[in-house]
Write a protein that holds these residues in place. Structure first.
Motif, PDB file in Angstrom:
ATOM      1  N   TRP A 129       0.840  -1.213   0.000  1.00  0.00           N
ATOM      2  CA  TRP A 129       0.000   0.000   0.000  1.00  0.00           C
ATOM      3  C   TRP A 129       0.868   1.254   0.000  1.00  0.00           C
ATOM      4  N   MET A 130       0.270   2.364  -0.420  1.00  0.00           N
ATOM      5  CA  MET A 130       1.049   3.598  -0.549  1.00  0.00           C
ATOM      6  C   MET A 130       0.737   4.551   0.616  1.00  0.00           C
ATOM      7  N   PRO A 131       1.790   5.015   1.333  1.00  0.00           N
ATOM      8  CA  PRO A 131       1.539   6.033   2.372  1.00  0.00           C
ATOM      9  C   PRO A 131       1.215   7.397   1.741  1.00  0.00           C
ATOM     10  N   PHE A 132       0.288   8.090   2.371  1.00  0.00           N
ATOM     11  CA  PHE A 132      -0.118   9.446   1.980  1.00  0.00           C
ATOM     12  C   PHE A 132       0.013  10.249   3.274  1.00  0.00           C
ATOM     13  N   VAL A 133       1.060  11.073   3.362  1.00  0.00           N
ATOM     14  CA  VAL A 133       1.361  11.758   4.626  1.00  0.00           C
ATOM     15  C   VAL A 133       0.811  13.183   4.589  1.00  0.00           C
ATOM     16  N   ASP A 134       0.085  13.526   5.626  1.00  0.00           N
ATOM     17  CA  ASP A 134      -0.432  14.894   5.783  1.00  0.00           C
ATOM     18  C   ASP A 134       0.448  15.606   6.804  1.00  0.00           C
ATOM     19  N   LEU A 135       1.136  16.662   6.354  1.00  0.00           N
ATOM     20  CA  LEU A 135       2.045  17.413   7.232  1.00  0.00           C
ATOM     21  C   LEU A 135       1.476  18.808   7.459  1.00  0.00           C
ATOM     22  N   ALA A 136       0.944  19.043   8.656  1.00  0.00           N
ATOM     23  CA  ALA A 136       0.381  20.374   8.916  1.00  0.00           C
ATOM     24  C   ALA A 136       1.018  21.056  10.116  1.00  0.00           C
ATOM     25  N   TYR A 137       1.704  20.286  10.975  1.00  0.00           N
ATOM     26  CA  TYR A 137       2.171  20.857  12.244  1.00  0.00           C
ATOM     27  C   TYR A 137       3.668  20.649  12.465  1.00  0.00           C
ATOM     28  N   HIS A 138       4.440  20.433  11.415  1.00  0.00           N
ATOM     29  CA  HIS A 138       5.873  20.171  11.585  1.00  0.00           C
ATOM     30  C   HIS A 138       6.547  21.422  12.149  1.00  0.00           C
ATOM     31  N   GLY A 139       7.337  21.184  13.196  1.00  0.00           N
ATOM     32  CA  GLY A 139       7.999  22.291  13.893  1.00  0.00           C
ATOM     33  C   GLY A 139       7.302  22.622  15.209  1.00  0.00           C
ATOM     34  N   LEU A 140       6.091  22.117  15.403  1.00  0.00           N
ATOM     35  CA  LEU A 140       5.333  22.474  16.609  1.00  0.00           C
ATOM     36  C   LEU A 140       5.221  21.322  17.607  1.00  0.00           C
ATOM     37  N   GLY A 141       5.887  20.191  17.298  1.00  0.00           N
ATOM     38  CA  GLY A 141       5.857  19.046  18.220  1.00  0.00           C
ATOM     39  C   GLY A 141       7.166  18.939  18.983  1.00  0.00           C
ATOM     40  N   ASP A 142       8.158  18.272  18.345  1.00  0.00           N
ATOM     41  CA  ASP A 142       9.471  18.097  18.981  1.00  0.00           C
ATOM     42  C   ASP A 142      10.554  18.940  18.321  1.00  0.00           C
ATOM     43  N   GLY A 143      10.212  19.743  17.313  1.00  0.00           N
ATOM     44  CA  GLY A 143      11.208  20.508  16.550  1.00  0.00           C
ATOM     45  C   GLY A 143      11.107  20.103  15.091  1.00  0.00           C
ATOM     46  N   LEU A 144      11.538  20.990  14.186  1.00  0.00           N
ATOM     47  CA  LEU A 144      11.281  20.775  12.759  1.00  0.00           C
ATOM     48  C   LEU A 144      11.855  19.448  12.250  1.00  0.00           C
ATOM     49  N   GLU A 145      13.151  19.211  12.521  1.00  0.00           N
ATOM     50  CA  GLU A 145      13.779  17.992  11.993  1.00  0.00           C
ATOM     51  C   GLU A 145      13.125  16.758  12.617  1.00  0.00           C
ATOM     52  N   ALA A 146      12.933  16.791  13.948  1.00  0.00           N
ATOM     53  CA  ALA A 146      12.343  15.635  14.640  1.00  0.00           C
ATOM     54  C   ALA A 146      10.938  15.359  14.113  1.00  0.00           C
ATOM     55  N   ASP A 147      10.188  16.411  13.837  1.00  0.00           N
ATOM     56  CA  ASP A 147       8.805  16.227  13.374  1.00  0.00           C
ATOM     57  C   ASP A 147       8.754  15.696  11.932  1.00  0.00           C
ATOM     58  N   LEU A 148       9.846  15.908  11.184  1.00  0.00           N
ATOM     59  CA  LEU A 148       9.880  15.421   9.801  1.00  0.00           C
ATOM     60  C   LEU A 148      10.527  14.035   9.705  1.00  0.00           C
ATOM     61  N   TRP A 149      11.015  13.521  10.844  1.00  0.00           N
ATOM     62  CA  TRP A 149      11.764  12.257  10.811  1.00  0.00           C
ATOM     63  C   TRP A 149      10.936  11.122  10.185  1.00  0.00           C
ATOM     64  N   ALA A 150       9.688  10.953  10.635  1.00  0.00           N
ATOM     65  CA  ALA A 150       8.879   9.824  10.164  1.00  0.00           C
ATOM     66  C   ALA A 150       8.625   9.935   8.657  1.00  0.00           C
ATOM     67  N   THR A 151       8.344  11.153   8.180  1.00  0.00           N
ATOM     68  CA  THR A 151       8.085  11.356   6.745  1.00  0.00           C
ATOM     69  C   THR A 151       9.332  10.993   5.934  1.00  0.00           C
ATOM     70  N   ARG A 152      10.492  11.451   6.420  1.00  0.00           N
ATOM     71  CA  ARG A 152      11.732  11.179   5.685  1.00  0.00           C
ATOM     72  C   ARG A 152      12.093   9.690   5.734  1.00  0.00           C
ATOM     73  N   MET A 153      11.842   9.048   6.874  1.00  0.00           N
ATOM     74  CA  MET A 153      12.129   7.611   6.987  1.00  0.00           C
ATOM     75  C   MET A 153      11.261   6.843   5.992  1.00  0.00           C
ATOM     76  N   LEU A 154       9.967   7.174   5.934  1.00  0.00           N
ATOM     77  CA  LEU A 154       9.079   6.504   4.976  1.00  0.00           C
ATOM     78  C   LEU A 154       9.556   6.762   3.548  1.00  0.00           C
ATOM     79  N   ALA A 155       9.926   8.022   3.266  1.00  0.00           N
ATOM     80  CA  ALA A 155      10.357   8.384   1.901  1.00  0.00           C
ATOM     81  C   ALA A 155      11.597   7.597   1.490  1.00  0.00           C
ATOM     82  N   ALA A 156      12.461   7.296   2.455  1.00  0.00           N
ATOM     83  CA  ALA A 156      13.692   6.548   2.128  1.00  0.00           C
ATOM     84  C   ALA A 156      13.381   5.080   1.876  1.00  0.00           C
TER      85      ALA A 156
END
Ligand SMILES: Cc1ncc(COP(=O)(O)O)c(C=O)c1O
Length: 395
Positions: free
Chosen positions: A197-224
């Motif tokens: 199946w294909m992931p479809f990631v909705d990113l609306a709050y990156h930077g407001l959780g644990d910090g910008l890079e940390a909040d993008l970690w899961a998206t980048r891991m999936l993309a890799a």
């Protein structure tokens, strides 16, 4: 003819926002919509945004039509920010394409249209509970929607099949504030690779959780890890550009060549909806991200906003704990980002509104970023009071 139109259902969030606006009590507290507010209760224009706007006004570029993909420098900057790399061409960004959209909502809709034209009748899985607009957007695009439990989604998603799409929020889940652990994200990537199946990631709050890079970690891991992926990016919250409607639809494939028709399909979808997206917000974001000084200033401001949200949550947690609501305090402490879902039903949320002038959604969601610090003790007392008396008193 128009008088024959049956009453359509009103949007429940905007209905509550209107009820708040009509409430004469001076102490009323609006925690309904997902908007950052500072300690004075205002939604500020970020200083980096103001500076970029001054530079743009001085440059006074032409307002001629842009292309159907919007601002291409913005699209490149978004690819780099979301997927990493140096210039939007290396790493996963090198096998991705991006189109500017009318904010995150426009990105969700354009990507939903892309799914439909690629494979009509596709099933898209959304979380339960979900962001209120996920199901309506997907169904408006003619897609079939199924739900998976959030959190604890792995069991349900084992039923997602090859050719299904799974919509995941990349960080700071709306409405629950509960995000998967890194191990669960890895397990999701395993499942996507194994079952196709294909992931479809909705990113609306990156930077407001644990910090910008940390909040993008899961998206980048999936993309890799996955061959194909869709990402809807909103600049509304982390640049404070809510009304400038700024966002981006990103599509990741096996290679740029494999994606050769994707940009045209996204452009065609935009053409019939709104033709092309508004330039101003995209120009602001590009001005910030392409300038080292402005980018650093924006990151610092974003960290201050995140710090205020985290401090508010910690304070509310401490006050609830002190009032003897340790379990609820513990649950709140584990959540992240702009929202929390309180363990309160519609009747309790109504009491919170009527007796304490606190407006959250009927499903128990409150905007943690919307609470002025000095109102937190009062909010905690209100929550504790309605928890003490879970059932409506007759009469
Ligand atoms: C999870 C989620 N996705 C997408 C959006 C869309 O945001 P916008 O269209 O304002 O960029 C929101 C807004 O609240 C959201 O909470």
């Amino acid at each position: 003819m128009l008088e024959l139109l049956p009453a359509p259902p009103a949007d429940p969030l905007w209905d509550l926002a209107a009820a708040y606006a009509a409430d004469p009590r001076p102490e009323r507290l609006n925690l309904v919509l997902g908007v950052y507010r500072d300690h004075t209760g205002a939604t500020p224009v970020m200083a980096a945004v103001r500076e970029a706007e001054i530079r743009l006004a001085e440059r006074s570029a032409s307002k001629e039509y842009r292309g159907l993909s919007g601002n291409t420098a913005f699209n490149r900057a978004m690819l780099t920010m979301v997927l990493g790399g140096s210039d939007g061409t290396d790493g996963p960004a090198g096998r991705a394409t991006a189109v500017q959209t009318v904010a995150g909502t426009g990105a969700l809709r354009l990507l939903a249209d892309l799914i439909r034209v690629t494979r009509p009748g596709t099933t898209v899985w959304i979380s339960d509970p979900a962001y209120v607009n996920h199901r309506p957007i997907l169904e408006a695009a003619g897609l079939t929607v199924r739900t998976y439990a959030w959190p604890g989604m792995l069991d349900d998603l084992r039923a997602a099949r090859r050719d299904d799409v799974v919509l995941l929020q990349g960080c700071c889940h709306n409405p629950t504030g509960v995000d998967p652990s890194p191990e669960t994200w890895e397990a999701l990537a395993d499942l996507a690779c194994r079952n196709g199946w294909m992931p479809f990631v909705d990113l609306a709050y990156h930077g407001l959780g644990d910090g910008l890079e940390a909040d993008l970690w899961a998206t980048r891991m999936l993309a890799a890890r996955v061959p194909e992926m869709l990402i809807a990016v909103s600049c509304s919250k982390n640049f404070g550009l809510y009304s400038d409607r700024t966002g981006c639809a990103v599509v990741l494939g096996p290679s740029r060549t494999a994606l050769r028709h994707v940009e045209t399909a996204l452009q065609n979808a935009a053409r019939t909806l709104y033709s092309m997206p508004p330039e101003h917000g995209a120009a602001v974001v590009t001005t910030i991200l392409e300038d080292d000084g402005l980018r650093a200033a924006w990151r610092a401001e974003l960290d201050v906003m995140r710090g205020r949200i985290t401090a508010n949550r910690a304070d509310l947690t401490a006050h609830l704990g002190a009032l003897g609501r340790e379990d609820e305090a513990l649950a709140l402490a584990r959540q992240k980002g702009m929202f929390s879902t309180l363990p309160l039903g519609p009747e309790q949320m109504r009491r919170l509104r009527d007796e304490f002038a606190v407006y959250g959604t009927t499903s128990g969601r409150i905007n943690i970023a919307g609470i002025p610090a000095h109102r937190i003790p009062c909010l905690a007392r209100g929550i504790a009071a309605v928890l003490e008396q879970p059932y409506a008193v007759a009469g």
